[in-house]
Design an enzyme around this catalytic site. Structure first.
Site, PDB file in Angstrom:
ATOM      1  CG  ASP A 189      41.473 -13.149  81.094  1.00 14.53           C
ATOM      2  OD1 ASP A 189      42.671 -13.045  81.425  1.00 14.53           O
ATOM      3  OD2 ASP A 189      40.903 -14.104  80.464  1.00 14.53           O
ATOM      4  CG  MET A 190      44.106  -8.841  78.259  1.00 10.50           C
ATOM      5  SD  MET A 190      43.444  -7.215  77.830  1.00 10.50           S
ATOM      6  CE  MET A 190      44.078  -6.807  76.273  1.00 10.50           C
ATOM      7  CG  ASP A 191      43.792 -14.043  75.345  1.00  7.08           C
ATOM      8  OD1 ASP A 191      43.716 -13.185  74.499  1.00  7.08           O
ATOM      9  OD2 ASP A 191      45.073 -14.665  75.705  1.00  7.08           O
ATOM     10  CB  SER A 230      46.487 -11.265  80.633  1.00  3.92           C
ATOM     11  OG  SER A 230      46.585 -12.084  79.598  1.00  3.92           O
ATOM     12  N   GLY A 231      47.483 -14.003  81.435  1.00  3.93           N
ATOM     13  CA  GLY A 231      48.819 -15.039  81.430  1.00  3.93           C
ATOM     14  C   GLY A 231      49.708 -14.431  80.323  1.00  3.93           C
TER      15      GLY A 231
END
Length: 66
Positions: free
Chosen positions: A8-10, A43-44
């Protein structure tokens, strides 16, 4: 045998400043490519935004899933 690494990124890949150590990632990514390991970003965030985080990889074996 590892075939892919997904992240995931964040809050996971990115630091609190919403950035990452690009030089270190370039070194790790080069080793991953040598071993035919895919890098997957889940990611979103919007697809174009995700691609912008990895301009040096040019989409080669770097999959962005938004």
């Amino acid at each position: 045998m590892i075939r892919a690494i997904a992240t995931d990124m964040d809050g996971t890949f990115l630091n609190s400043a919403k950035n990452y150590d690009r030089e270190q990632f370039d070194r790790v990514y080069a080793k991953m490519c040598q071993q035919d390991i895919k890098f997957i970003v889940a990611s979103g965030n919007q697809y174009e935004q995700l691609k912008a985080f990895f301009p040096r990889q040019g989409g080669r074996d770097c999959l962005c899933v938004g």
